[in-house]
Write an enzyme that holds these catalytic residues in place. Structure first.
Site, short mmCIF file in Angstrom:
data_model
loop_
_atom_site.label_atom_id
_atom_site.label_comp_id
_atom_site.label_asym_id
_atom_site.label_seq_id
_atom_site.Cartn_x
_atom_site.Cartn_y
_atom_site.Cartn_z
N SER A 242 -24.65 5.29 -11.65
CA SER A 242 -24.81 5.51 -10.21
C SER A 242 -25.63 6.78 -10.03
CB SER A 242 -23.42 5.71 -9.58
OG SER A 242 -23.52 6.27 -8.28
N TYR B 95 -14.41 9.23 -10.10
CA TYR B 95 -15.51 8.25 -10.08
C TYR B 95 -16.81 8.91 -10.53
CZ TYR B 95 -19.01 4.96 -8.45
OH TYR B 95 -20.08 4.10 -8.40
#
Ligand SMILES: NC(=O)c1ccc[n+]([C@@H]2O[C@H](COP(=O)([O-])OP(=O)(O)OC[C@H]3O[C@@H](n4cnc5c(N)ncnc54)[C@H](OP(=O)(O)O)[C@@H]3O)[C@@H](O)[C@H]2O)c1
Length: 263
Positions: free
Chosen positions: A139, A152
């Site tokens: 990401s 995360y």
């Protein structure tokens, strides 16, 4: 022996769009996720539309025993996997210590351990064959710490660093490794992570999973090491590398907290 691309998290979002983009190119697929009904109907639709073989395996990748079962089946099966896409991932949000530990553990099991284990097992087979390709999905979050989504962001930093290392490790064996770092993409991710899409929905940063998939398959053809779809996202990942780290973590936390839903 027929060749297959194995995609985890192929029942929705980016994984589903990648499955469609690859089927369109005539690739046989093995789709992995938890939702049997979704996988079954996607497999049926893609095989009919694109005349390719589409198999599916139901597996909760956050459960190590289920990953063991999947790997045993793959190792003994008659399907040669020459493209592995580790896409399945979840997010959590809120202050780390106030979150349910089981959910945080599930995130690490899925985003980190399952990805490493599949890369180890299937990457090993590919190395033995002297051929293959792995794509891991990180990401733009991988480039900085993310207070408010601490676990995360850290999991995606692992995926980025791991994939870059693995790329060099596997180069002598003829196995290519790339890492995809999408920015905000329309999918169920935000709902699962309890992150609001308000303000992001109409943002020019937001991409569709299909756009991300199209850019990704073209980048895989070129064996691009780090794939960041869209110039806005590329710019976004530049700032944390240029600004002082102390400033980056404070800014990152402020931005995250704007989008985190209060329970
Ligand atoms: N959307 C974004 O803005 C964005 C941005 C950057 C990176 N990413 C990354 O992109 C990847 C795909 O996310 P997405 O946006 O496409 O979200 P999504 O639509 O929620 O897709 C997640 C996929 O992972 C599967 N999955 C979740 N938990 C699983 C488990 N325990 N075992 C096996 N499969 C599991 C889900 O299928 P089942 O529910 O059927 O298991 C689903 O197919 C993730 O790694 C995410 O971190 C997303």
């Amino acid at each position: 022996m027929a060749h297959f691309a194995l995609i985890t998290g192929a029942s929705s979002g980016i994984g589903l769009a990648l499955a469609e983009a690859l089927a369109r190119r005539g690739r046989n697929l093995i789709l992995v996720a938890r939702q049997r009904d979704a996988l079954e109907s996607i497999a049926c639709e893609l095989s009919q539309r694109f005349s390719v073989q589409v198999l599916f395996r139901v597996c909760d990748l956050s459960q190590p025993l289920q990953v063991t079962g999947l790997l045993l089946e793959l190792e003994q099966g008659a399907h040669r996997i020459d493209l592995l896409i580790n896409n399945a991932g979840i997010g959590t949000s809120g202050s780390f210590v106030s979150q349910d530990w089981m959910q945080e553990q599930q995130l690490i099991e899925l985003n980190v351990l399952a990805l490493a284990r599949l890369s180890h097992a299937l990457g090993g087979i590919m190395a033995g064959q002297g051929h293959g390709q792995i794509l891991n999905v990180a990401s733009v979050a991988a480039f900085q710490p993310g207070p408010g989504m601490t676990n995360y962001f850290a999991s995606k930093a692992y995926v980025l660093s791991f994939s870059e290392g693995l790329r060099e490790d596997l180069k002598p064996y003829g196995v290519k490794v790339s890492v995809l770092c999408p920015g905000p993409t329309q999918s169920a991710f935000f709902r699962t992570a309890r992150v609001s899409m308000k303000g992001l929905q109409d943002s020019k940063l937001m991409m569709s999973p299909e756009e991300v998939a199209l850019i990704t398959v073209k980048a895989l053809d070129k064996n691009q090491a780090i794939i960041i779809p869209g110039w806005r996202n590329r710019l976004l990942t530049l700032a944390p590398r240029l600004l002082p780290r102390a400033l980056v973590r404070v800014f990152s936390g402020k931005i995250n907290r704007r989008f985190i839903k209060q329970s």
